[in-house]
Design an enzyme around this catalytic site. Structure first.
Site, PDB file in Angstrom:
ATOM      1  N   ASP A   1      11.131  32.998  53.098  1.00  0.00           N
ATOM      2  CA  ASP A   1      11.741  34.130  52.378  1.00  0.00           C
ATOM      3  C   ASP A   1      13.038  34.542  53.055  1.00  0.00           C
ATOM      4  OD1 ASP A   1      10.683  35.276  54.700  1.00  0.00           O
ATOM      5  OD2 ASP A   1       9.078  36.319  53.667  1.00  0.00           O
TER       6      ASP A   1
ATOM      7  N   ASN B   1       0.606  45.249  55.238  1.00  0.00           N
ATOM      8  CA  ASN B   1       0.136  45.592  53.886  1.00  0.00           C
ATOM      9  C   ASN B   1      -0.483  44.390  53.171  1.00  0.00           C
ATOM     10  OD1 ASN B   1       2.310  44.031  53.198  1.00  0.00           O
ATOM     11  ND2 ASN B   1       3.423  45.614  52.086  1.00  0.00           N
TER      12      ASN B   1
ATOM     13  N   HIS C   1       0.908  41.342  52.813  1.00  0.00           N
ATOM     14  CA  HIS C   1       1.806  40.372  52.168  1.00  0.00           C
ATOM     15  C   HIS C   1       1.845  39.045  52.933  1.00  0.00           C
ATOM     16  CE1 HIS C   1       5.740  41.913  54.339  1.00  0.00           C
ATOM     17  NE2 HIS C   1       5.129  41.015  55.072  1.00  0.00           N
TER      18      HIS C   1
ATOM     19  N   GLU D   1       4.574  41.137  48.070  1.00  0.00           N
ATOM     20  CA  GLU D   1       4.020  42.460  48.362  1.00  0.00           C
ATOM     21  C   GLU D   1       2.766  42.706  47.521  1.00  0.00           C
ATOM     22  OE1 GLU D   1       5.254  43.596  50.926  1.00  0.00           O
ATOM     23  OE2 GLU D   1       7.282  44.373  50.784  1.00  0.00           O
TER      24      GLU D   1
END
Ligand code: PGA
Length: 251
Positions: A67, A136, A138, A143
């Site tokens: 990413d 979280n 991811h 996400e």
């Protein structure tokens, strides 16, 4: 999923580097998917050490970064392209032609995403995808709420991710709100995945990934669907697993 619990971050780095070094020795032209973040720093350091001291050669290895941010100037030190150069590419004998990074500065991001998927296919697919995990849940910048069938695309970053990554930016106004990331389905197509997680702050997320339901609310849980995933954890990251004793006894 194979769960390996190591005593500390250094042991995780050594074991992850051994897995990659074994793959490179067996298959010098292998295709690796690579993450950024704090977690893999020791792993990259160990790969560089093996290149310098043991002659591990990356000359035919092909890499795809997972990413990157959108909208940063090309050489910004917080870009993931810069991170990869700083922590690995500049220190080993990698052929720059073989290192693929997502172009968050592309004029047409849709085309950039499609070309990335095409480049992965043309390389024969990813042999080993190394991953971190966000607090979280991811993987990449997928996400919570990301479709488990998602491909490489643009994602809006969550507040938690922005806060977690803010320390890489001197000027918080520069912090990008958007990123470009391989999708969950792109990641699941890798032949094998190796997920690294360190520290107690990741313990609940790691538990959700391994022992929770498969849900887009915890995108890393999609790895339960993959036939060849290893989760390599330190004691802190493993500390909330309900079946910790079983994983230890099995590995
Ligand atoms: P970290 O990031 O390694 O810096 O914790 C992991 C991630 O966000 O995927």
């Amino acid at each position: 999923m194979r769960i390996i619990i190591e005593s500390d971050a250094a042991a995780v780095a050594v074991r992850a580097a051994t897995r990659v070094a074994d793959l490179i020795r067996r298959s010098p032209g292998c295709v690796l998917g690579l993450p950024t973040g704090r977690t893999p720093l020791g792993f990259y350091g160990e790969l560089v050490r093996r290149h310098e001291e043991d002659g591990l050669s990356f000359s035919r290895v092909v890499t795809f970064s997972l990413d990157d941010y959108i909208g940063l100037p090309p050489h910004h030190s917080a870009s993931f392209a810069a991170y990869m150069r700083r922590n690995l590419f500049d220190h080993v004998d990698m052929d720059p032609e073989n290192t693929h990074v997502l172009d968050g500065g592309a004029e047409d991001l849709l085309v950039a995403c499609e070309s990335y998927e095409a480049a992965i296919r043309e390389a024969g697919g990813i042999d080993l995808q190394v991953l971190g995990i966000g607090s979280n849940g991811h993987i990449g910048f997928n996400e919570p709420g990301s479709s488990l069938g998602s491909r490489t695309r643009v994602k809006t970053l969550t507040r938690e991710t922005l806060e977690a990554n803010a320390s890489s930016f001197e000027d918080l106004d520069e912090l990008p709100r958007l990123a470009i990331t391989m999708g969950v389905a792109t990641i699941l197509e890798a032949r094998s995945c190796l997920l690294l997680a360190l520290g107690e702050e990741k313990a609940l997320t790691v538990r959700d990934m391994i022992e929770g339901p498969i849900t887009a609310q915890a995108p890393a849980s999609a790895l339960q669907l993959h036939p060849d995933v290893t989760a390599l954890l330190d004691e802190g990251a493993a500390s909330r697993l309900q079946r910790r004793d079983y994983y230890r006894h099995r590995s």
